[in-house]
Design a protein around this motif. Sequence first.
Motif, PDB file in Angstrom:
ATOM      1  N   VAL A 196      -1.065   6.415   5.846  1.00  0.00           N
ATOM      2  CA  VAL A 196      -0.571   7.729   6.250  1.00  0.00           C
ATOM      3  C   VAL A 196       0.312   7.631   7.480  1.00  0.00           C
ATOM      4  O   VAL A 196      -0.027   6.979   8.472  1.00  0.00           O
ATOM      5  N   VAL A 197       1.455   8.300   7.401  1.00  0.00           N
ATOM      6  CA  VAL A 197       2.314   8.505   8.564  1.00  0.00           C
ATOM      7  C   VAL A 197       2.126   9.951   8.978  1.00  0.00           C
ATOM      8  O   VAL A 197       2.511  10.876   8.261  1.00  0.00           O
ATOM      9  N   ALA A 198       1.490  10.143  10.120  1.00  0.00           N
ATOM     10  CA  ALA A 198       1.208  11.489  10.623  1.00  0.00           C
ATOM     11  C   ALA A 198       2.406  11.971  11.424  1.00  0.00           C
ATOM     12  O   ALA A 198       2.637  11.543  12.555  1.00  0.00           O
ATOM     13  N   GLY A 199       3.176  12.880  10.827  1.00  0.00           N
ATOM     14  CA  GLY A 199       4.354  13.409  11.492  1.00  0.00           C
ATOM     15  C   GLY A 199       4.074  14.769  12.106  1.00  0.00           C
ATOM     16  O   GLY A 199       3.461  15.628  11.472  1.00  0.00           O
ATOM     17  N   ASP A 200       4.509  14.963  13.344  1.00  0.00           N
ATOM     18  CA  ASP A 200       4.316  16.251  14.011  1.00  0.00           C
ATOM     19  C   ASP A 200       5.312  16.329  15.165  1.00  0.00           C
ATOM     20  O   ASP A 200       5.692  15.298  15.734  1.00  0.00           O
ATOM     21  N   ILE A 201       5.728  17.528  15.510  1.00  0.00           N
ATOM     22  CA  ILE A 201       6.656  17.683  16.626  1.00  0.00           C
ATOM     23  C   ILE A 201       5.993  17.331  17.959  1.00  0.00           C
ATOM     24  O   ILE A 201       6.658  16.975  18.916  1.00  0.00           O
ATOM     25  N   ASP A 202       4.666  17.420  17.996  1.00  0.00           N
ATOM     26  CA  ASP A 202       3.892  17.119  19.206  1.00  0.00           C
ATOM     27  C   ASP A 202       3.379  15.682  19.138  1.00  0.00           C
ATOM     28  O   ASP A 202       2.506  15.371  18.330  1.00  0.00           O
ATOM     29  N   PRO A 203       3.898  14.789  19.975  1.00  0.00           N
ATOM     30  CA  PRO A 203       3.475  13.385  19.922  1.00  0.00           C
ATOM     31  C   PRO A 203       1.980  13.200  20.132  1.00  0.00           C
ATOM     32  O   PRO A 203       1.355  12.348  19.486  1.00  0.00           O
ATOM     33  N   ALA A 204       1.385  14.002  21.016  1.00  0.00           N
ATOM     34  CA  ALA A 204      -0.039  13.856  21.303  1.00  0.00           C
ATOM     35  C   ALA A 204      -0.880  14.207  20.076  1.00  0.00           C
ATOM     36  O   ALA A 204      -1.853  13.518  19.748  1.00  0.00           O
ATOM     37  N   ARG A 205      -0.509  15.274  19.401  1.00  0.00           N
ATOM     38  CA  ARG A 205      -1.283  15.679  18.215  1.00  0.00           C
ATOM     39  C   ARG A 205      -1.124  14.662  17.096  1.00  0.00           C
ATOM     40  O   ARG A 205      -2.096  14.318  16.415  1.00  0.00           O
ATOM     41  N   THR A 263       0.862  -1.171   0.000  1.00  0.00           N
ATOM     42  CA  THR A 263       0.000   0.000   0.000  1.00  0.00           C
ATOM     43  C   THR A 263       0.902   1.225   0.000  1.00  0.00           C
ATOM     44  O   THR A 263       1.840   1.302   0.783  1.00  0.00           O
ATOM     45  N   PRO A 264       0.656   2.193  -0.868  1.00  0.00           N
ATOM     46  CA  PRO A 264       1.533   3.359  -0.925  1.00  0.00           C
ATOM     47  C   PRO A 264       1.521   4.148   0.380  1.00  0.00           C
ATOM     48  O   PRO A 264       0.471   4.294   1.013  1.00  0.00           O
ATOM     49  N   ILE A 265       2.675   4.638   0.765  1.00  0.00           N
ATOM     50  CA  ILE A 265       2.830   5.362   2.029  1.00  0.00           C
ATOM     51  C   ILE A 265       2.961   6.849   1.759  1.00  0.00           C
ATOM     52  O   ILE A 265       3.697   7.274   0.874  1.00  0.00           O
ATOM     53  N   ALA A 266       2.246   7.641   2.542  1.00  0.00           N
ATOM     54  CA  ALA A 266       2.323   9.094   2.470  1.00  0.00           C
ATOM     55  C   ALA A 266       2.741   9.636   3.831  1.00  0.00           C
ATOM     56  O   ALA A 266       2.098   9.348   4.847  1.00  0.00           O
ATOM     57  N   LEU A 267       3.808  10.414   3.861  1.00  0.00           N
ATOM     58  CA  LEU A 267       4.249  11.083   5.075  1.00  0.00           C
ATOM     59  C   LEU A 267       3.771  12.527   5.029  1.00  0.00           C
ATOM     60  O   LEU A 267       4.038  13.251   4.072  1.00  0.00           O
ATOM     61  N   VAL A 268       3.071  12.949   6.073  1.00  0.00           N
ATOM     62  CA  VAL A 268       2.597  14.327   6.183  1.00  0.00           C
ATOM     63  C   VAL A 268       3.229  14.952   7.413  1.00  0.00           C
ATOM     64  O   VAL A 268       3.016  14.474   8.536  1.00  0.00           O
ATOM     65  N   THR A 269       4.028  15.992   7.226  1.00  0.00           N
ATOM     66  CA  THR A 269       4.572  16.711   8.378  1.00  0.00           C
ATOM     67  C   THR A 269       3.593  17.810   8.787  1.00  0.00           C
ATOM     68  O   THR A 269       2.786  18.267   7.981  1.00  0.00           O
TER      69      THR A 269
END
Length: 269
Positions: free
Chosen positions: A42-51, A15-21
């Motif tokens: 989807v890989v949900a990337g964010d500096i805030d782990p909770a978000r 399955t294709p992977i999408a990284l979103v910062t």
Amino acid sequence: MGLYNKMEVLSQERTPIALVTGAGGGIGACICRKLAAAGFRVVAGDIDPARAGRVARELGESGSPGHVSLPFDVSDEIAVESAFDHIERDWGPVQVVVCAAGLLLFQADGERPLIKNTSVDIWERSQAVNARGVFLCARAYINRREKAPVPHGRFVTFSSVAAQLGGYRSSASYIAAKSAVLGLTKAMAREVSHLGITVNSVAPGLIDTDMLRSTISSSGAMETAAANIPLGRIGTVDDVACAVEFLASENAAYITGSVIDVNGGYRMQ
């Protein structure tokens, strides 16, 4: 095996992977939902782990399992490299990257700093997240895609109407960083074209987000701002996410080095 044969094999196996910062923000979260609905893991990337975790959980609750969160700082070189290593080792090659992480800094009094009052710290922090973060993700993505090509590779950056107009609601450091993203987008588009990867930018105008509301605090200011937009309204996060969804799709295969203005006609060219 040739380049495009390798791409075909990868396409069939995963399955294709999408990284979103910046996935924890209003625009980033909406982009994650759009890409998940389009069939990406989807890989949900964010500096805030909770978000980041909240977005990934919500995607799973919507009936699309397999989405994950990955907290990291896009301005940190080691963190970005580690994030890409983690994704590609544990989940597979990244096909789509959306650099939605952004930062708009204000003075202690809540006003945007003029150039004459801008500290080096504000300047550097703005450049680090808004421009260097895109460069670091671009470099990490290119190096891995040269070693392991993917079909329909996509890299989507975020500029701003502020960079195109010298926006009066944004600081000079933010405008300069977003202007740098425009140039980087075009340079990358040329460098990776031989890999079949497209690179484009989205330049939002006035979008109803926490960032915009932090710059428009007086009563009736949102209505006044909307009156200056030809389409007569402030944009929504869905307006922006739809543009990103298109650029990430196979339908955008012949578009690269371009900027999509999502501004309701606020700036026309």
